[in-house]
Design a protein around this motif. Structure first.
Motif, PDB file in Angstrom:
ATOM      1  N   ALA A 178      -9.581   0.035 -10.274  1.00 48.32           N
ATOM      2  CA  ALA A 178      -9.119   0.991  -9.263  1.00 48.32           C
ATOM      3  C   ALA A 178      -8.012   1.877  -9.818  1.00 48.32           C
ATOM      4  O   ALA A 178      -8.005   3.092  -9.590  1.00 48.32           O
ATOM      5  CB  ALA A 178      -8.635   0.246  -8.020  1.00 48.32           C
ATOM      6  N   PHE A 180     -13.451  -8.425   0.998  1.00 49.22           N
ATOM      7  CA  PHE A 180     -12.954  -7.841  -0.249  1.00 49.22           C
ATOM      8  C   PHE A 180     -12.469  -8.912  -1.223  1.00 49.22           C
ATOM      9  O   PHE A 180     -12.542  -8.735  -2.439  1.00 49.22           O
ATOM     10  CB  PHE A 180     -11.839  -6.833   0.060  1.00 49.22           C
ATOM     11  CG  PHE A 180     -12.316  -5.629   0.818  1.00 49.22           C
ATOM     12  CD1 PHE A 180     -13.240  -4.755   0.263  1.00 49.22           C
ATOM     13  CD2 PHE A 180     -11.867  -5.375   2.102  1.00 49.22           C
ATOM     14  CE1 PHE A 180     -13.698  -3.652   0.957  1.00 49.22           C
ATOM     15  CE2 PHE A 180     -12.309  -4.275   2.808  1.00 49.22           C
ATOM     16  CZ  PHE A 180     -13.236  -3.413   2.238  1.00 49.22           C
ATOM     17  N   SER A 236      -5.193   1.012  -2.528  1.00 48.72           N
ATOM     18  CA  SER A 236      -6.135  -0.112  -2.445  1.00 48.72           C
ATOM     19  C   SER A 236      -5.806  -1.175  -3.480  1.00 48.72           C
ATOM     20  O   SER A 236      -5.821  -2.386  -3.176  1.00 48.72           O
ATOM     21  CB  SER A 236      -7.564   0.394  -2.660  1.00 48.72           C
ATOM     22  OG  SER A 236      -7.919   1.349  -1.698  1.00 48.72           O
ATOM     23  N   SER A 247      -8.184  -4.426  -9.464  1.00 48.93           N
ATOM     24  CA  SER A 247      -6.981  -3.592  -9.495  1.00 48.93           C
ATOM     25  C   SER A 247      -6.964  -2.724 -10.740  1.00 48.93           C
ATOM     26  O   SER A 247      -6.594  -1.540 -10.693  1.00 48.93           O
ATOM     27  CB  SER A 247      -5.724  -4.473  -9.434  1.00 48.93           C
ATOM     28  OG  SER A 247      -5.644  -5.123  -8.187  1.00 48.93           O
ATOM     29  N   VAL A 260       0.843  -1.203   0.000  1.00 53.38           N
ATOM     30  CA  VAL A 260       0.000   0.000   0.000  1.00 53.38           C
ATOM     31  C   VAL A 260       0.876   1.251   0.000  1.00 53.38           C
ATOM     32  O   VAL A 260       0.668   2.188  -0.793  1.00 53.38           O
ATOM     33  CB  VAL A 260      -0.944  -0.006   1.214  1.00 53.38           C
ATOM     34  CG1 VAL A 260      -1.650   1.342   1.354  1.00 53.38           C
ATOM     35  CG2 VAL A 260      -1.976  -1.122   1.094  1.00 53.38           C
ATOM     36  N   ALA A 263      -4.583  -4.876  -2.512  1.00 54.97           N
ATOM     37  CA  ALA A 263      -5.391  -6.010  -2.973  1.00 54.97           C
ATOM     38  C   ALA A 263      -4.566  -6.966  -3.815  1.00 54.97           C
ATOM     39  O   ALA A 263      -4.716  -8.199  -3.723  1.00 54.97           O
ATOM     40  CB  ALA A 263      -6.592  -5.496  -3.759  1.00 54.97           C
ATOM     41  N   SER A 266      -7.608  -1.560   7.313  1.00 49.00           N
ATOM     42  CA  SER A 266      -8.962  -1.855   6.827  1.00 49.00           C
ATOM     43  C   SER A 266      -8.962  -3.068   5.911  1.00 49.00           C
ATOM     44  O   SER A 266      -9.832  -3.954   6.024  1.00 49.00           O
ATOM     45  CB  SER A 266      -9.524  -0.635   6.082  1.00 49.00           C
ATOM     46  OG  SER A 266      -9.544   0.504   6.900  1.00 49.00           O
ATOM     47  N   LEU A 267      -8.007  -3.133   4.989  1.00 50.84           N
ATOM     48  CA  LEU A 267      -7.926  -4.281   4.081  1.00 50.84           C
ATOM     49  C   LEU A 267      -7.644  -5.567   4.850  1.00 50.84           C
ATOM     50  O   LEU A 267      -8.207  -6.628   4.546  1.00 50.84           O
ATOM     51  CB  LEU A 267      -6.827  -4.044   3.043  1.00 50.84           C
ATOM     52  CG  LEU A 267      -7.118  -3.029   1.941  1.00 50.84           C
ATOM     53  CD1 LEU A 267      -5.862  -2.762   1.119  1.00 50.84           C
ATOM     54  CD2 LEU A 267      -8.241  -3.523   1.039  1.00 50.84           C
ATOM     55  N   TRP A 294     -10.340  -8.628   4.831  1.00 52.33           N
ATOM     56  CA  TRP A 294      -9.907  -9.175   3.549  1.00 52.33           C
ATOM     57  C   TRP A 294     -10.851 -10.248   3.001  1.00 52.33           C
ATOM     58  O   TRP A 294     -11.123 -10.268   1.792  1.00 52.33           O
ATOM     59  CB  TRP A 294      -8.490  -9.722   3.622  1.00 52.33           C
ATOM     60  CG  TRP A 294      -8.095 -10.435   2.365  1.00 52.33           C
ATOM     61  CD1 TRP A 294      -7.727 -11.735   2.221  1.00 52.33           C
ATOM     62  CD2 TRP A 294      -8.065  -9.880   1.043  1.00 52.33           C
ATOM     63  NE1 TRP A 294      -7.470 -12.035   0.913  1.00 52.33           N
ATOM     64  CE2 TRP A 294      -7.675 -10.910   0.168  1.00 52.33           C
ATOM     65  CE3 TRP A 294      -8.351  -8.629   0.512  1.00 52.33           C
ATOM     66  CZ2 TRP A 294      -7.550 -10.715  -1.204  1.00 52.33           C
ATOM     67  CZ3 TRP A 294      -8.222  -8.437  -0.847  1.00 52.33           C
ATOM     68  CH2 TRP A 294      -7.820  -9.471  -1.689  1.00 52.33           C
ATOM     69  N   LEU A 316      -5.471   2.452   5.722  1.00 51.51           N
ATOM     70  CA  LEU A 316      -6.023   1.684   4.607  1.00 51.51           C
ATOM     71  C   LEU A 316      -5.582   0.224   4.697  1.00 51.51           C
ATOM     72  O   LEU A 316      -6.381  -0.697   4.468  1.00 51.51           O
ATOM     73  CB  LEU A 316      -5.562   2.302   3.287  1.00 51.51           C
ATOM     74  CG  LEU A 316      -6.052   1.638   1.997  1.00 51.51           C
ATOM     75  CD1 LEU A 316      -7.577   1.634   1.930  1.00 51.51           C
ATOM     76  CD2 LEU A 316      -5.474   2.363   0.792  1.00 51.51           C
TER      77      LEU A 316
END
Length: 748
Positions: free
Chosen positions: A540, A526, A407, A537, A368, A411, A518-519, A523, A515
């Motif tokens: 994004a 997501f 993000s 990806s 990230v 990811a 949160s991921l 996970w 961030l």
């Protein structure tokens, strides 16, 4: 079809949660002039601004005297016993020492009980380049309206003291002088509420408290109608080199709460700090909270106001969650216990925590951060104009684009790890890392412990529930339960980091950490929504590119978002020469008129007194008389030398500057009879800045070690530049710009 509908529903849920989280940070609606008499009305408060916040009123200026007269009259009409306290303030930060004559406004409103008073404090001076409608006009008008509302509600239970300080912008001088003049203040004052602003809009944050706030914060949470605060703000603020008047009060033993709104930072300390740019909702939030807290504390006994610091934060609304420090460690212990249970269940399923899983959070955080840093570096290299300052639309688009890059990078890393490790094993590894991080943060930065504490607890509970399920869709629903509280907690903080730290590498990496958390916590959700495909990806990154390009296109200076520049006119009286001086990176189309296309770049110690690099060019030399320092006393005591100088500006300047050699060893400084010990880091230049110099001049005292001659660089400064054209609308002066200085060298 059911799978597709579930994905769409979950995506909508995630988006709505983030929107709700950000919406919870918005200030309340402003009340009009017809609001109940005992309520705070932003409209009534802002009616005062036309009387004192239309022109700059820095310390020592004629406009400052007019503002002082208006505020004294307003407080008197409200029923206060008002007095003017003339004093001397000294504020030293290393080898930068600020001193000056100040005039504080103090008003007392008598209460019915003999208890320690509640004090409301704001500063009434502004910077020289802006009218100060928000900084700190908003604080002043909020106090006036709070006093009116309190008086409308009946007799005060306890004394209320109003302190409107002078010279805050030039070194907290009014507060420093007040604290020095009242060394026993803690006997008479129980709580101080300070009102500030670092922008012209946004929620009013309670961002700083006095130490040992375990009693103060729970009472604040009960009293404020819209409490917006965080122990993380307090912890981070202590690490920053920022100060307000509260900094001077912390050593007095008085409990304190510090409030400010911080959005629209581009207007801060500029000509755009006007009443028309001040958001009434921010005034309502600030004043409404201060009224509620003041009313609460006035009715409370205030004997022992100190308890160990607590942890506090907003979550899912305007309420404040508060708990003591010991509860933080109890929650950390519970996290370790839950992790052990999770690992035991995994072992029963025939899985174990592999090394790659254990390192997964570190890898995600690196991915990230690297993605956001790369996007930032490419943007800086490609952008042909400087970035704007603050939370402008341009910077909001750029920041959103960088978050999308982060993000996508996170990811992608998690998708790669998922191909090597099972989802339960990966999630256990992510949460194990967060449990360890949580313990470290509890130890090193207790005020920020909740960032890890609650997401990891919900993540562990969700994983325990999910281990009994087999269907990926059901896993996703379970982890939506853990994602919701995490997003409600962290989404506003990501935005507040951006607002309060500005758009720079620090705020970007801080947002990247949140961030990554949160991921990591959600996970499986997501992964179900997008992680199994590279499409997420790609989408994004495409959206990130569009967002950053739009932000870059909006970055140009406009009348609504002007760029700042700096220019000073300096006359060296010894050399009979003058120069234009600027600390900008390069001339713009306005400063180029004076600096030229290729100004000299380098130090100009004869004109600036420092070795700082600046832009400069020759200027027409005007016959301006310099200040004179006359030796009044030169006394020797052993290896110590006591100098007393009378400094006077023949052209009526209210600001003087005295730069002393790097190798000078100064133990104490004084101003008009008040002295203070100082200690600076060797290698830094000494700078003494004096404010509020009266026509008859001032006496400056120096206590130095050594017997040799002392060489001084002496200057005086007045606002304004000689015979320059007006700036275009898309440019405005930096806070310390647009000054005329006359300098000379003297030795004693």
């Amino acid at each position: 079809m059911r799978d597709w509908m579930l994905r769409l529903s979950l995506w909508c849920g995630v988006v709505l949660v983030v929107i709700a989280a950000l919406g919870g940070t918005r200030p309340p609606g402003a009340l009009g002039p017809d609001a109940p008499a005992a309520s705070f009305s932003a409209a009534r408060a802002m009616s005062h601004l036309a009387q004192f916040a239309e022109r700059p009123h820095p310390i020592g200026s004629p406009e400052s005297a007019k503002v002082r007269e208006y505020l004294t009259k307003a407080l008197t009409e409200l029923g206060g016993e008002v007095r003017m306290e003339k004093t001397v303030g000294i504020h030293a930060r290393g080898r930068f020492i600020q001193m000056g004559n100040v005039q504080n406004i103090v008003a007392r409103f008598a209460g019915q009980k003999n208890r320690r008073a509640v004090m409301l404090m704001a500063h009434y001076d502004s910077v020289s380049v802006g009218p100060g409608a928000a900084d700190d006009g908003a604080g002043v008008i909020s106090i006036l309206e709070t006093v009116r509302a309190l008086r409308a509600g009946g007799p005060l239970p306890s004394d209320l003291i109003i302190l409107l300080t002078d010279g805050e912008e030039t070194g907290l001088l009014g507060a420093a002088g007040f604290v020095s003049d009242h060394p026993d203040m803690a006997k008479g004052v129980g709580v101080v509420l300070n009102l500030e602003a670092r922008g012209t809009s946004g929620p009013a944050l309670m961002f700083e408290t006095s130490p040992q706030n375990g009693w103060l914060i729970p009472e604040f949470a009960r009293a404020a109608p819209y409490p917006t605060a965080s122990s993380l703000m307090y912890a981070v603020y202590q690490l920053l080199p920022n100060d307000t008047d509260v900094s001077e009060f912390k050593s007095s033993g008085v409990a304190a709460l510090n409030f400010a709104f911080t959005e629209s930072f581009e207007n801060y300390h500029s000509r755009r700090d006007t009443a028309s740019n001040l958001d009434p909702r921010s005034v309502q939030h600030l004043g409404g909270n201060v009224l509620g807290v003041a009313r609460h504390f006035l009715a409370l006994p205030r004997d022992d106001l100190t308890k160990p610091d607590c942890v506090y934060f907003n979550w899912a609304g305007r309420g404040l969650i508060v708990y003591p420090g010991w509860a933080m460690w109890a929650l950390a212990t519970a996290s370790f216990a839950l992790l052990i249970v999770v690992l035991s269940l995994l072992r029963r399923r025939g899985e174990s925590l592999r090394l790659l899983g254990a390192l997964s959070f570190i890898l995600v955080l690196l991915a990230v951060s690297a993605g956001m840093f790369a996007g930032w570096s490419l943007l800086k290299a490609a952008l042909s104009v400087p970035l704007q300052r603050g939370d402008t639309p341009s910077n909001q688009f750029i920041f959103a684009g960088l978050l999308l890059i982060g993000s996508a990078s996170g990811a992608a890393m998690l998708r790669w790890i998922s191909s090597k490790v099972s989802i339960p094993g990966l999630q256990a590894g992510l949460l194990a890392s967060l449990v360890i991080c949580n313990a470290m943060v509890c130890l090193l930065l207790p005020g920020g412990s909740y960032l890890f504490q609650w997401p990891v607890l919900f993540g562990l509970i969700a994983l325990l529930l999910a281990l009994s399920l087999r269907t990926p869709g059901r896993w996703a629903v379970v982890f939506l339960i853990s994602a919701v509280p995490t997003l409600l907690l962290l989404s506003p903080l990501i935005y507040l980091f951006f607002v309060n730290l500005d758009l720079n590498i620090v705020s970007i990496l801080a947002a990247g950490l949140l961030l990554a958390i949160s991921l990591a916590v959600a996970w499986p959700l997501f992964h179900y929504l997008a992680g199994r495909s590279r499409a997420f990806s790609g989408i994004a990154l495409s959206l990130a590119l569009v967002s950053i390009v739009v932000g870059g296109m909006l970055a140009r200076a406009t009348a609504a978002h002007p760029r700042r520049d700096s220019l000073s006119y300096v006359v060296n009286a010894d050399q009979q020469q003058a120069r234009w001086i600027s600390y900008d990176a390069a001339p713009d189309r306005w400063t180029r008129q004076y600096l030229g296309d290729k100004p000299d770049r380098g130090a100009q110690p004869a004109f600036t007194g420092t070795t700082w690099v600046c832009l400069s060019a020759s200027a027409p030399a005007k016959l301006l008389s310099p200040s004179v320092a006359t030796l009044v006393e030169d006394r020797h005591e052993g290896n110590a030398r006591h100098l007393r100088l009378h400094v006077n500006s023949s052209r009526g300047a209210s600001t003087i500057l005295l730069r002393l050699p790097i190798d000078a060893e100064i133990d104490a400084v004084g101003w008009n009879g008040r002295s203070q010990k100082v200690q600076g880091t060797r290698g830094d230049a000494w700078l003494i800045r004096g404010e509020g110099v009266p026509p008859e001049g001032v006496e400056v005292e120096l206590q130095i070690r050594g017997q040799g001659p002392l060489h001084c660089w002496l200057a005086d400064s007045t606002p304004g530049l000689p015979e320059v054209t007006a700036r275009p609308d898309d440019l405005m002066a930096e806070a310390n710009s647009d000054a005329t200085m006359v300098v000379r060298q003297q030795s004693f």
